[in-house]
Write a protein that holds these residues in place. Structure first.
Motif, PDB file in Angstrom:
ATOM      1  N   PRO A  16       7.223  -8.107  -0.613  1.00  0.00           N
ATOM      2  CA  PRO A  16       5.953  -8.350  -1.234  1.00  0.00           C
ATOM      3  C   PRO A  16       4.860  -7.207  -0.725  1.00  0.00           C
ATOM      4  CG  PRO A  16       6.739 -10.432  -0.202  1.00  0.00           C
ATOM      5  CD  PRO A  16       7.629  -9.424   0.246  1.00  0.00           C
ATOM      6  N   ALA A  17       3.896  -7.089  -1.448  1.00  0.00           N
ATOM      7  CA  ALA A  17       2.993  -5.723  -1.406  1.00  0.00           C
ATOM      8  C   ALA A  17       2.103  -6.411  -0.411  1.00  0.00           C
ATOM      9  CB  ALA A  17       2.483  -5.367  -2.512  1.00  0.00           C
ATOM     10  N   ALA A  18       1.623  -7.946  -0.644  1.00  0.00           N
ATOM     11  CA  ALA A  18       0.437  -8.325   0.346  1.00  0.00           C
ATOM     12  C   ALA A  18       1.020  -8.472   1.578  1.00  0.00           C
ATOM     13  CB  ALA A  18       0.265  -9.592  -0.071  1.00  0.00           C
ATOM     14  N   ASP A  19       2.276  -8.725   1.920  1.00  0.00           N
ATOM     15  CA  ASP A  19       2.850  -8.527   3.361  1.00  0.00           C
ATOM     16  C   ASP A  19       2.795  -7.405   3.836  1.00  0.00           C
ATOM     17  OD1 ASP A  19       3.468 -11.133   2.759  1.00  0.00           O
ATOM     18  OD2 ASP A  19       5.515 -11.081   2.857  1.00  0.00           O
ATOM     19  N   LEU A  20       3.284  -6.165   3.429  1.00  0.00           N
ATOM     20  CA  LEU A  20       2.904  -4.925   3.902  1.00  0.00           C
ATOM     21  C   LEU A  20       1.426  -4.626   4.130  1.00  0.00           C
ATOM     22  CD1 LEU A  20       4.461  -2.064   4.675  1.00  0.00           C
ATOM     23  CD2 LEU A  20       3.993  -1.529   2.176  1.00  0.00           C
ATOM     24  N   LEU A  21       0.754  -4.869   3.304  1.00  0.00           N
ATOM     25  CA  LEU A  21      -0.703  -4.260   3.513  1.00  0.00           C
ATOM     26  C   LEU A  21      -1.541  -5.376   4.527  1.00  0.00           C
ATOM     27  CD1 LEU A  21      -1.662  -3.696  -0.050  1.00  0.00           C
ATOM     28  CD2 LEU A  21      -0.993  -2.159   1.756  1.00  0.00           C
ATOM     29  N   ALA A  22      -0.932  -6.457   4.776  1.00  0.00           N
ATOM     30  CA  ALA A  22      -1.610  -7.258   5.999  1.00  0.00           C
ATOM     31  C   ALA A  22      -0.951  -7.128   7.423  1.00  0.00           C
ATOM     32  CB  ALA A  22      -1.079  -8.741   5.462  1.00  0.00           C
TER      33      ALA A  22
END
Length: 266
Positions: free
Chosen positions: A216-222
C-alpha cells in the motif's frame, strides 16, 4: 470486483547494448484506481514501462487481463487495451485539440468514446479548435490522457506526467489523473510524493533494476525510514498539508526524474 491483478509482471529482464538494465522486475497493477511505480533516478522505471509495452527487447512474463503478452508486438498489446501517455506527452503542437484526439482513434465496437473524454475533461471540448501548442502544461496533459480514454482501454500507463511542471500545474495534472482513474485503472510513474499520496492506493518501488518493495502506498509514505532508504528523500518529503495537498517537496524529488528516461537505466 475482481481482486486479480489487471497487469502482472514477473521476472521482467531487459538487456540493451549488452548492458543488463532490468534484472527481474515483479509488479502488479490493481484492477481499479492508481498503482504508482517509484524509484530513484536510474532505478529502471521508464525501462520497465517500455518493457511492458514491448518497446525494448525483454524476457520474463507480462500478463494482461490474464493473457501472456511478452511475445506480442507493441501494437498488438495496444489493441488489447493499453493506453500510453509518455513523459513528453507526445502532443502535436501545430494541430488543434480535436485533431490530436482524432489521430488517436482506433477502429472498434462503438467508435471512439468522445462522450467519456468530454465528460471527464469538458475543457477539451471547449478548446477543440485551439492549437495544442498554445495550451498550458496541464491542458496538454488532458489531451494526452484523453487520447488514452478514446478507445475503451483497460489500462492507462502515465509516465512522469508532472515532470518539469510548475506546482500550480502539478495540481491541475493531479485532478486530470484523478478523474481518469475513476474510469480506467492507471499505472503512474511519478517522483512527486505528494501526487502519489493523493492518488495512489498501491505502489511498487524499484532499485537497481529490481523490485525493492510492493504494498500500500500509504504505508510506505507513513514510514520515514523506508521512504528515505528506498527513495532517498528526507523525513518531510512525504508530508503534505491538508490545505495544500500538492505542496512542493523539500528534497527536490522532481529533479531526480529529470534524467530518468534519458539514461539507459531509466
Amino acid at each position: 470486483m475482481s481482486t486479480e491483478p489487471l497487469l502482472a509482471v514477473r521476472g521482467l529482464a531487459v538487456v540493451i547494448g549488452g548492458r543488463h538494465i532490468l534484472h527481474g522486475v515483479d509488479l502488479d497493477v490493481a484492477p481499479s484506481g492508481v498503482t504508482a511505480l517509484l524509484g530513484r533516478n536510474g532505478a529502471g522505471k521508464t525501462t520497465t514501462v517500455r518493457g511492458v509495452l514491448g518497446l525494448v527487447p525483454r524476457t520474463g512474463s507480462v500478463r494482461f487481463l490474464g493473457e501472456e503478452t511478452v511475445r506480442l508486438a507493441t501494437h498488438a498489446l495496444v489493441r488489447r487495451g493499453v493506453g500510453y501517455a509518455p513523459e513528453d506527452r507526445g502532443i502535436f503542437a501545430a494541430l488543434t485539440v480535436a485533431e490530436n484526439l482524432r489521430l488517436a482513434e482506433r477502429p472498434g465496437a462503438g467508435g471512439p468514446a468522445y462522450g467519456l473524454v468530454h465528460e471527464l475533461f469538458p475543457e477539451l471540448k471547449a478548446r477543440a479548435k485551439q492549437l495544442a501548442g498554445t495550451l498550458s502544461g496541464g491542458q496538454q496533459q488532458m489531451v494526452a490522457i484523453g487520447r488514452t480514454l478514446l478507445n475503451g482501454n483497460r489500462l492507462i500507463i502515465a509516465d512522469e506526467p508532472t515532470k518539469g511542471l510548475a506546482p500550480k500545474v502539478v495540481t491541475e495534472v493531479a485532478r486530470v489523473l484523478e478523474r481518469a482513474a475513476q474510469a480506467v485503472p492507471v499505472l503512474l510513474v511519478e517522483q512527486n510524493l505528494a501526487m502519489v499520496r493523493r492518488l495512489a492506493e498501491h505502489c511498487v518501488v524499484l532499485a537497481d533494476g529490481r523490485t525493492a518493495h510492493r504494498g500500500p502506498a500509504a504505508d510506505l509514505l507513513a514510514d520515514p525510514e523506508a521512504t528515505r532508504r528506498l527513495l532517498g528523500v528526507g523525513r518531510r518529503a512525504d508530508a503534505v498539508s491538508e490545505e495544500n495537498p500538492m505542496a512542493p517537496q523539500d528534497t527536490g524529488t522532481a529533479a531526480t526524474s529529470a534524467a530518468d528516461s534519458g539514461k539507459a537505466g531509466a
